[in-house]
Scaffold this motif. Structure first.
Motif, short mmCIF file in Angstrom:
data_model
loop_
_atom_site.label_atom_id
_atom_site.label_comp_id
_atom_site.label_asym_id
_atom_site.label_seq_id
_atom_site.Cartn_x
_atom_site.Cartn_y
_atom_site.Cartn_z
N ASP A 32 45.94 19.41 49.82
CA ASP A 32 46.37 18.09 50.24
C ASP A 32 45.37 16.93 49.81
O ASP A 32 45.08 15.77 50.25
N ARG A 61 53.25 28.75 53.88
CA ARG A 61 53.41 27.28 54.17
C ARG A 61 54.62 26.51 53.52
O ARG A 61 55.21 25.71 54.20
N GLN A 66 48.93 8.29 60.00
CA GLN A 66 48.37 8.55 61.50
C GLN A 66 49.63 8.75 62.57
O GLN A 66 49.77 9.59 63.12
N THR A 111 50.90 21.31 52.73
CA THR A 111 50.52 20.92 53.74
C THR A 111 51.22 19.88 54.77
O THR A 111 52.19 19.32 54.15
N ARG A 112 50.64 19.83 56.01
CA ARG A 112 51.53 18.73 56.80
C ARG A 112 51.15 17.33 56.18
O ARG A 112 52.02 16.48 56.51
N SER A 113 49.96 17.00 55.39
CA SER A 113 49.51 16.02 54.94
C SER A 113 50.89 15.21 54.07
O SER A 113 51.01 14.47 53.74
N HIS A 129 42.79 24.29 50.59
CA HIS A 129 43.60 24.90 51.81
C HIS A 129 44.35 26.08 51.08
O HIS A 129 45.29 25.78 50.45
N ARG A 163 57.31 27.00 56.31
CA ARG A 163 57.11 26.06 57.41
C ARG A 163 57.94 24.61 56.92
O ARG A 163 58.44 24.03 57.59
N HIS A 207 39.24 14.23 50.38
CA HIS A 207 40.64 14.35 50.12
C HIS A 207 41.09 13.18 48.94
O HIS A 207 41.93 13.41 48.40
#
Ligand code: AMP
Ligand code: MN
Ligand code: MN
Ligand code: MN
Length: 289
Positions: free
Chosen positions: A13, A95, A145, A127-129, A38, A98, A244
């Protein structure tokens, strides 16, 4: 010596290529750099033969200890090791699965195309990012956010529990690949001191050897506390920026508080594996470990 032993590239990410992060490390006078994406590890271009920067192959594995998600960094891992790569590819598949599940939920809410969009990116570990960026790009929410708060956190509308490996499997795979397992950012887990102590007992029993004691925005009292924990549990201390993105001004490659003199005595650069790999400046052995 300035050792940044935790940062990310666009293979997970991070926003930038490995070459960009390496050049930024050189510009910021980092002497030792570990790229720790990650759940993905690939060989760094040692052949480029930098005089001023030692590159260390690394990884950051998401895993479970009891019900907690924790992150274990592996330093000096051999990225061609089959045991490690088997574990990492399982994590990468999980991942992607998901993201597919999140995609189904998001499509039901009226926005399609998440999975193909993410698969077209250079990331090997989704990733969730990446999901957060997609939500922002598609005007589902204003910023990252908000994306985490409203959609991706445990109580969020798109939350899907991750299926990470157990922490013992992560540590075993790192050691099988010749690496040093380091507990990432211990102060960032939502656990009290008793729990953190128990985690460190389990981590060292499983073969863990280091903990991160300096990372951006760490409170000075946390610094001292982590130092005491390292002494109690016989662990080396590591440092890293968790970089990052160059646009995020709270951190940069090489930017984190330096360890004080006593803490530096326990620095991970005193680990025998470090000495084997690093011919730039052989450090004195740590007597107390
Ligand atoms: P994952 O490993 O797929 O669950 O993604 C976690 C990544 O998302 C972390 O490594 C962070 O980089 C990022 N992240 C987690 N929580 C937040 C948050 N509240 N805001 C922004 N980024 C976050
Ligand atoms: Mn991350
Ligand atoms: Mn982490
Ligand atoms: Mn990280």
């Amino acid at each position: 010596m300035k050792a940044d032993l935790h940062c990310h590239t666009h293979l997970s990410d991070g926003q930038h290529t490995p070459a960009f992060v390496i050049e930024r490390a050189r510009a910021n006078l980092v002497t030792h750099l570990a790229i720790t994406d990650h759940d993905v590890s690939q060989a760094l271009p040692q052949a480029m033969g930098y005089q001023d920067l030692k590159l260390i192959n690394g990884v950051e594995i998401s895993c479970l200890w009891e019900a907690f998600e924790i992150h274990i960094v592996g330093l000096f891992v051999d990225p061609t090791n089959t045991h490690l790569q088997t574990l990492l590819s399982t994590q990468q598949v999980r991942r992607r699965e998901r993201v597919a599940q999140i995609d189904a939920k998001l499509t039901a809410l009226g926005t399609a195309g998440l999975l193909p969009n993410l698969l077209a990116k250079p990331a090997v570990a989704l990733t969730r990012s990446h999901v957060a960026d997609f939500l922002v790009a598609n005007n589902v929410c204003k910023n990252r956010q908000k994306a985490f708060k409203t959609y991706l956190n445990r109580s969020g509308k798109l939350f899907v529990a991750a299926q990470w490996c157990d922490h013992t499997e992560a540590t075993r795979a790192i050691k099988a690949a010749g690496g040093i397992p380091v507990l990432a950012h211990p102060g960032r887990y939502a656990m009290n001191k008793t729990k953190l102590n128990r985690l460190l007992e389990c981590f060292t029993a499983a073969g863990g050897e280091g903990l991160e004691a300096s990372y951006p925005n760490i409170a000075p009292d946390m610094n001292q506390y982590l130092m005491r924990l390292a002494v109690e549990h016989g662990l080396y201390l590591s440092t890293g920026s968790d970089f990052h993105d160059a646009a995020a001004h709270w951190t940069d490659v090489g930017k984190f508080p330096t360890l004080d003199r006593a803490a530096a005595q326990r620095g991970i650069w005193h680990h025998p594996t470090w000495e084997q790999h690093d011919n730039t400046q052989p450090p004195a052995r740590l007597k107390t470990l």
